[in-house]
Design an enzyme around this catalytic site. Structure first.
Site, PDB file in Angstrom:
ATOM      1  N   CYS A  47      55.930  82.302 -19.791  1.00 38.42           N
ATOM      2  CA  CYS A  47      56.700  81.059 -19.852  1.00 38.42           C
ATOM      3  C   CYS A  47      57.995  81.202 -19.058  1.00 38.42           C
ATOM      4  CB  CYS A  47      56.927  80.653 -21.306  1.00 38.42           C
ATOM      5  SG  CYS A  47      57.127  78.871 -21.460  1.00 38.42           S
ATOM      6  N   HIS A  79      51.649  80.497 -23.559  1.00 40.58           N
ATOM      7  CA  HIS A  79      51.964  81.628 -24.445  1.00 40.58           C
ATOM      8  C   HIS A  79      50.684  82.304 -24.944  1.00 40.58           C
ATOM      9  CE1 HIS A  79      56.310  81.071 -24.894  1.00 40.58           C
ATOM     10  NE2 HIS A  79      56.043  79.797 -24.668  1.00 40.58           N
ATOM     11  N   ASP A  84      66.175  80.043 -55.832  1.00 40.75           N
ATOM     12  CA  ASP A  84      66.901  79.228 -54.841  1.00 40.75           C
ATOM     13  C   ASP A  84      66.868  77.773 -55.291  1.00 40.75           C
ATOM     14  OD1 ASP A  84      66.994  81.470 -53.306  1.00 40.75           O
ATOM     15  OD2 ASP A  84      65.502  80.826 -51.833  1.00 40.75           O
ATOM     16  N   GLU A  91      50.315  85.108 -26.179  1.00 41.31           N
ATOM     17  CA  GLU A  91      50.540  85.959 -27.358  1.00 41.31           C
ATOM     18  C   GLU A  91      50.137  85.278 -28.658  1.00 41.31           C
ATOM     19  OE1 GLU A  91      52.863  84.528 -25.529  1.00 41.31           O
ATOM     20  OE2 GLU A  91      54.682  84.031 -26.647  1.00 41.31           O
TER      21      GLU A  91
HETATM   22  N1  GLN Z   1      63.061  77.297 -21.101  1.00 40.71           N
HETATM   23  C1  GLN Z   1      61.841  77.211 -20.381  1.00 40.71           C
HETATM   24  C2  GLN Z   1      61.259  75.814 -20.421  1.00 40.71           C
HETATM   25  O1  GLN Z   1      61.597  75.037 -21.253  1.00 40.71           O
HETATM   26  C3  GLN Z   1      60.834  78.206 -20.886  1.00 40.71           C
HETATM   27  C4  GLN Z   1      60.402  77.935 -22.281  1.00 40.71           C
HETATM   28  C5  GLN Z   1      59.726  79.114 -22.933  1.00 40.71           C
HETATM   29  O2  GLN Z   1      59.831  80.233 -22.469  1.00 40.71           O
HETATM   30  N2  GLN Z   1      59.042  78.870 -24.032  1.00 40.71           N
HETATM   31  O3  GLN Z   1      60.424  75.494 -19.609  1.00 40.71           O
END
Ligand code: GLN
Length: 543
Positions: free
Chosen positions: A384, A510, A150, A512
């Site tokens: 979220c 999050h 690349d 995860e």
């Molecule tokens: N869009 C939503 C916010 O900005 C959730 C963001 C997300 O799920 N990471 O609060």
């Protein structure tokens, strides 16, 4: 001992699983008591993947210090204990940005600013910075994104050539390549590999080890051919065949072929034996489950297989904790329609998860899924955006605020139960400006969240602009919603749950990103547990 460096390049085609391979090598070295750090160098010009569409790039992985990074860092986290921070992922965009800012300050003292040496120097500085994140790092593994050949990865390859030239005894190059089987010819073909190694040699990089991605194990004859044409010893040609089972088997497969032992010999890393007992035990659990459940994911980027990578992995980890296979069914929320029967559209799973996301598309479908779970007593996990969905649905159905919404979806809503964080108002630039990274959260006792975590103070990572609007808190609480986790001083609600429901919980962060196969995240474990319970309760309905 000086720090050692392993550079991992990719040849022939993209999507060979370079991140997974790098993480596996890192894990094998750790299993020998070697302290590692991992770095991903990405050739694209975006400063980070934060502004890229998930369909383009897949998941954006977030570190504790709030870096929005390549999803390979998620593999690094799950397989290793490498420090992960802003120093763990650099893009061409960041490198050029730094060089140009320096030029504008006049730091180059009138010189012509060039790719060599100024850009390559900055790349080398990043590699060194990664090695100095923590004390005592023995080996830095540097994965170069993209494919050799690349145009855009050339400065990175030139930088690693120089880096090794300056430290000849402390570096090795591993090239991951593709060895296809041509059905029509009935043969395995080594030519693409020969050519990609030739491309590398033209730049001045000679690989020490060649890892061959292939469908089935390669014959000795093929390995000998690759060895001869590519100038690497026969035992340094290793195959990495497609694995039918789990990605977590990759380290074992490489270990059996002696990869880690060879790396240790090449870099003089000692002869300590690999201790893979815990990893083997985990694989055994994974392969011999006692139960099986079906989780429905209702999201908006499901057509891209990597957009929710960490969520899928964390569900698998929750399953490992409970000796259960987790089968995932995907539902594009955009296709869930109000006038149809929701049960017919998404029914048949033991529990549902609504993951993160941005923008209006598919929003109403997620609300329908949340309502379906709430009213039927089916476990629901909102992450979220998924928590915001749960809150809006509750406001519309239970608080009777029919027009309640998030201001992300409807900026003029009469009842903005989810609204923009105050710190976000007035911000114009999109890149790197969300609420990002790790924040403390205090958990209330006697809640499902506390049952899962078993402690009061947790740290979780965030990536969002919108948040529950506290003006509505009392109204929610009066109808049975419990805000079981909050930032200090109760300023922001981070976890919501419904105690009258078997398991309906939303988190603004999050979880995860912080789950590993050897240490599954407590909330994912609790969610799988709830799904298993749901299975026993609904055995007659669900197959
Ligand atoms: N869009 C939503 C916010 O900005 C959730 C963001 C997300 O799920 N990471 O609060």
């Amino acid at each position: 001992m000086p720090t050692k460096y392993i550079f991992i390049t990719g040849g022939v085609v993209s999507s060979l699983g370079k991140g997974l391979t790098s993480a596996s090598i890192g894990q094998l070295l750790e299993s020998r008591g070697i302290k590692i750090a991992m770095l991903k160098l990405d050739p694209y010009l975006n400063v980070d993947p934060g502004t890229m569409n998930p369909f383009q790039h897949g998941e954006v992985y977030v570190t504790d210090d709030g870096a929005e990074t390549d999803l390979d860092l998620g593999h690094y986290y799950r397989f290793t204990h490498s420090p992960l921070s802003k120093a763990s992922n650099a893009t061409s965009g960041q490198i050029y940005d730094t060089v140009i800012k320096r030029e504008r300050r006049g730091d180059y003292l009138g010189k012509t600013v060039q790719v060599v040496p100024h850009v390559t120097d900055e790349i080398k500085t990043r590699i060194l910075a990664c090695s100095m994140q923590e004390k005592g790092i023995d080996v830095v593994l540097v994965e170069i994104g993209g494919t050799v050949g690349d145009i855009e990865s050339l400065p990175f390859l030139e930088a690693i050539r120089q880096f090794r030239y300056e430290r000849p005894r402390d570096c090795i190059n591993i090239h991951l390549t593709y060895v296809p089987y041509l059905k029509a010819a009935g043969e395995v073909k080594t030519k693409p590999t020969q050519h990609s190694v030739q491309d590398l040699r033209e730049i001045g990089i000679v690989p020490d080890l060649i890892l061959c991605r292939c469908e089935n194990s390669l014959s000795d004859e093929i390995k000998a051919k690759i060895s001869l044409f590519c100038n690497v010893p026969r035992e340094a040609v290793i195959d990495e065949k497609d694995i039918a089972g789990s990605i977590y088997e990759v380290p074992m497969d490489l270990h059996i072929q002696g990869l880690d032992a060879m790396v240790c010999t090449m870099l003089d890393l000692g002869e300590k034996k690999a201790d893979l007992a815990d990893w083997s035990a985990m694989l055994h659990t994974l392969k011999h489950p006692k139960d099986r459940i079906v989780i429905g994911i209702v999201g908006k980027y499901l057509d891209h297989q990597d957009a929710y990578k960490s969520v899928f992995e964390a569900l698998c980890h929750g399953g490992i904790a409970l000796e259960t296979t987790v089968e995932i069914r995907k539902f594009e929320s955009e296709r869930i329609v109000k006038h149809g029967d929701v049960e017919q559209q998404i029914g048949g799973c033991h529990a549902y998860l609504v993951p993160g996301g941005f923008g209006e598309r598919g929003w109403e479908g997620m609300i329908l899924a949340a309502k379906y779970c709430r009213t039927r007593g089916i476990p629901y996990f909102g992450i979220c955006l998924g928590m915001q969905v749960m809150l809006v649905e509750f406001a519309r159905s239970v608080l009777d605020l029919k027009e309640a919404d998030s201001t992300e979806i409807n900026p003029n809503t009469k009842d903005p139960v989810v609204s923009m964080l105050s710190e976000q108002r007035g911000l114009k630039a999109l890149g790197g400006t969300m609420r990002l990274g790790s924040y403390p959260c205090t958990i209330a006792p006697n809640t499902q969240a506390f049952d899962a975590y078993g402690k009061r103070l947790i740290l979780e990572r965030h990536r969002h602009r919108y948040e529950f609007n506290n003006a509505y808190k009392t109204a929610y609480e009066s109808k049975g919603m419990v805000f079981s986790g909050a930032l200090e001083n109760d300023t922001l609600c981070e976890i919501s749950e419904i105690p009258d429901h078997p398991w309906m919980l939303g988190v603004q962060f999050h979880p995860e990103f912080k789950s590993r196969p050897l240490s599954p995240h407590p909330l994912f474990r609790a969610f799988i547990q709830a799904a298993l319970f749901a299975k026993t309760q609904s055995a007659s309905i669900l197959k």
